[in-house]
Write a protein that holds these residues in place. Sequence first.
Motif: not given
Length: 82
Positions: A42-57
Motif C-alpha cells: 500500500x505504501x509503495x502504491x501511494x508513493x508511486x501515485x504521488x510521484x506520477x501526480x508530481x511529474x504530471x504537474x
Amino acid sequence: MLTLAAQVDENAVTPGVIGFIAIILVAGATILLLLDMTRRVRRTRYRSEARERLEAEARGEILPEDTPDGPAADGRTPDAPR
C-alpha cells in the motif's frame, strides 16, 4: 533388526500440545507477515501515485488544484465545472 512400528497404534498417535503450539506460532507468524506485506505494498502504491501526480504537474498536464487532496485555492471543488 528391532521394529518398533508393530507396537505403536497408528490411530492413537497425535502431535500433542507441542504440535498444537507449533501450528499456532506458524499461523501467527503468517498473519503478521501478511499484514506487513499489505502495509508495504500500500505504501509503495501511494508513493508511486504521488510521484506520477508530481511529474504530471511538472509537465503541466494537470493543475495543482485538480489533485484529489481537496478543494482548489479559489474555493471550487475539483469536480466543479470551470
